[in-house]
Structures are given as C-alpha cells and as structure tokens.
Design a protein around this motif. Structure first.
Motif, short mmCIF file in Angstrom:
data_model
loop_
_atom_site.label_atom_id
_atom_site.label_comp_id
_atom_site.label_asym_id
_atom_site.label_seq_id
_atom_site.Cartn_x
_atom_site.Cartn_y
_atom_site.Cartn_z
N TYR A 19 42.95 33.93 65.18
CA TYR A 19 43.83 35.03 64.41
C TYR A 19 44.18 34.15 63.24
CZ TYR A 19 44.03 37.44 68.86
OH TYR A 19 43.82 38.13 70.09
N THR A 20 44.19 35.27 62.25
CA THR A 20 44.85 35.13 61.03
C THR A 20 46.25 35.63 60.59
OG1 THR A 20 44.06 36.91 59.92
CG2 THR A 20 42.66 35.29 59.92
N ALA A 21 46.77 35.02 59.71
CA ALA A 21 48.13 35.75 59.19
C ALA A 21 48.55 37.14 59.19
CB ALA A 21 48.86 34.91 58.14
N GLU A 22 47.53 37.79 58.72
CA GLU A 22 47.71 39.37 58.54
C GLU A 22 47.25 39.84 59.93
OE1 GLU A 22 45.12 37.17 56.71
OE2 GLU A 22 46.50 37.22 54.91
N ASP A 23 46.73 39.43 60.92
CA ASP A 23 46.36 39.91 62.07
C ASP A 23 47.62 40.01 62.90
OD1 ASP A 23 43.80 39.91 61.85
OD2 ASP A 23 43.37 37.99 62.97
N LEU A 24 48.70 39.22 62.75
CA LEU A 24 49.91 39.40 63.12
C LEU A 24 50.71 40.64 63.00
CD1 LEU A 24 51.49 37.14 65.10
CD2 LEU A 24 52.82 36.61 63.22
N ASP A 25 50.64 41.40 62.06
CA ASP A 25 51.10 42.46 61.64
C ASP A 25 50.30 43.74 62.26
OD1 ASP A 25 53.33 41.64 60.49
OD2 ASP A 25 52.35 41.59 58.43
N PRO A 31 54.43 41.03 72.27
CA PRO A 31 55.89 40.82 72.60
C PRO A 31 56.58 40.44 71.18
CG PRO A 31 54.51 39.40 73.92
CD PRO A 31 53.42 40.08 72.94
N PRO A 32 57.77 40.79 71.28
CA PRO A 32 58.92 40.35 69.95
C PRO A 32 58.59 38.76 69.93
CG PRO A 32 59.96 41.68 71.46
CD PRO A 32 58.60 41.49 72.10
N HIS A 33 58.85 38.33 68.65
CA HIS A 33 58.77 36.94 68.07
C HIS A 33 57.44 36.13 68.53
CE1 HIS A 33 62.88 38.26 67.35
NE2 HIS A 33 63.01 38.35 68.79
N THR A 34 56.40 36.84 68.60
CA THR A 34 55.18 36.20 68.86
C THR A 34 54.78 35.26 67.24
OG1 THR A 34 54.32 37.87 70.10
CG2 THR A 34 52.58 36.37 69.28
N GLU A 35 54.40 34.10 67.62
CA GLU A 35 54.11 33.18 66.27
C GLU A 35 52.63 33.13 66.15
OE1 GLU A 35 57.38 30.23 65.47
OE2 GLU A 35 56.78 29.94 67.68
N LEU A 36 52.16 32.68 65.03
CA LEU A 36 50.62 32.22 64.80
C LEU A 36 50.93 30.61 64.49
CD1 LEU A 36 47.73 33.32 64.81
CD2 LEU A 36 48.26 33.45 62.24
N ILE A 37 50.20 29.92 65.43
CA ILE A 37 50.07 28.52 64.99
C ILE A 37 48.60 27.89 65.35
CG2 ILE A 37 50.80 26.10 66.04
CD1 ILE A 37 53.16 27.71 65.10
N ASP A 38 48.26 27.75 64.31
CA ASP A 38 46.57 27.16 64.25
C ASP A 38 45.79 28.16 64.79
OD1 ASP A 38 47.46 24.64 62.97
OD2 ASP A 38 47.90 23.82 64.93
N ARG A 83 45.93 30.63 58.96
CA ARG A 83 45.87 30.34 60.43
C ARG A 83 47.54 30.01 61.05
NH1 ARG A 83 41.74 29.15 63.49
NH2 ARG A 83 42.53 27.02 64.02
N ASN A 84 48.57 30.12 60.09
CA ASN A 84 49.78 29.69 60.57
C ASN A 84 50.88 30.60 59.98
OD1 ASN A 84 49.62 26.97 62.05
ND2 ASN A 84 48.21 26.51 60.19
N ARG A 85 51.73 31.15 60.99
CA ARG A 85 52.83 31.86 60.57
C ARG A 85 53.89 31.80 61.66
NH1 ARG A 85 51.97 38.26 59.46
NH2 ARG A 85 54.23 38.70 59.80
N PRO A 86 54.46 30.82 61.56
CA PRO A 86 55.56 30.29 62.57
C PRO A 86 56.73 31.27 62.39
CG PRO A 86 55.50 28.73 60.94
CD PRO A 86 54.02 29.76 60.78
N GLU A 87 57.67 31.44 63.20
CA GLU A 87 58.89 31.94 63.10
C GLU A 87 60.12 31.29 63.55
OE1 GLU A 87 60.83 35.19 65.92
OE2 GLU A 87 59.23 36.06 64.78
#
Length: 196
Positions: A19-25, A31-38, A83-87
C-alpha cells in the motif's frame, strides 16, 4: 438447529508492492488507528487502561505548556514517504502545518516531537522500527513511554536526533517526574497518571 453466522469481513488485498500513504485515506472499513509501515497495514489492538491514561496525562500536560507556535495532536499519522505512514500516540507539530478539520496526516518537517506509548503488541515497532523511521525523516525529538510494572507509573525514555547521522541519542530516562528544557520547558508529574 439454526446457527447464525457473522458476515465474513472482506479484508483488503494488498496490491503488488504494498500500500501507499495515499491508500490509507481511501481504503474502506479500516479499523481505527491503522498504520502503514513499509507498505503493510498494521492494525492496533485495543488499548490498555495504562496506555489510555499515559496518553491523556502527556497530552493534557503538553497542551498546557506548549508554546503558541506548536499544536498538540493525538493519534494522527505522519507521512514519512510513499510506503510509511505511522501513527504516533502524541505529536507536537508546527501550528502552521494544521490545514483544517479534514486533515489526516502531517509531514515530518512539521513535527517537533513524536511520542509512542508502548503496548505489548507494539513493543518491537515502538522500540526499534518507528524510532529509526522518525529519526531518518528528521523528526528532532522522540519519547518512548513504557509501563514500569513495579511502580505502576510511566517511565519516559527521551531521545534527541543527531542531525549528522539522523539517529536518536538517549538523553534521559525519567521516573516519577519528566522535567526537560527541550523541545520546550516541560515539568510533568508522572505519578499523577491515575488522577487524570
């Protein structure tokens, strides 16, 4: 015998390359508080009472003492790259980086402080993976908060980035009281965690 079954959850299928950072939105029903790591989705487990109380204590105190140029946010992501969007649990960001109520992420150059309250399922990420990513992205300050099982109180590990190496150096381990001059003057009674 009539047995009712819960409908199957349609888990997202990762694209080739992750996934990419844009995919997260854009991904539905995460689920709430899903992060993207690598490029991989990381879903958080339910919070413990300690985790919730530690976040509340630190958030309240940081809001109280942060200078006007900074805003304190809870559970907002940082877009560190494609590829990274931690929370982090708590962030101190430049007030000018806030764009409005629909905002879901900040850029690392706008973040002064990232705080992670460690949970059993996030131990490796919070101790190893995320600090390396935050330091590599140039975030100057990082705190890791752990539960001291003996005292029941938080222990705060305070790190500052070495700009030459883009790695964090431990500047202090704080029990009972978190008193710092950087990134701004802070004095927090860590033993008050269960009174907030």
């Amino acid at each position: 015998m009539n047995v009712e079954h819960e409908p199957e959850y349609d888990w997202p299928r990762p694209p080739v390359g992750g996934y990419t950072a844009e995919d997260l939105d854009r991904l539905p029903n995460l689920p709430p508080h899903t992060e993207l790591i690598d490029g991989s989705l990381v879903m958080m487990s339910p919070q413990s009472a300690f985790h919730s109380k530690a976040m509340r204590l630190l958030e309240n105190e940081l809001v109280r003492v942060a200078p006007n140029r900074l805003a304190i946010f809870r559970e907002m992501t940082i877009t560190l790259g494609k590829r990274n969007r931690p929370e982090p649990d708590i962030l101190a960001v430049q007030t000018s980086a806030y764009t409005g109520p629909e905002q879901t992420s900040f850029l690392p150059e706008d973040v002064l402080l990232a705080v992670e309250v460690v949970s059993p399922d996030s131990l490796v990420r919070d101790r190893n993976v995320k600090p390396k990513k935050y330091a590599g992205a140039g975030i100057p300050h990082f705190w890791r908060v752990e539960h001291d099982k003996k005292s029941g109180y938080p222990v705060v590990y305070v790190y500052e980035a070495d700009p030459a190496t883009r790695t964090y150096l431990l500047t202090g381990i704080h029990h009972d009281q978190l008193k710092l001059g950087v990134p701004f003057p802070i004095d927090i009674d860590l033993t008050s965690i269960y009174r907030v």
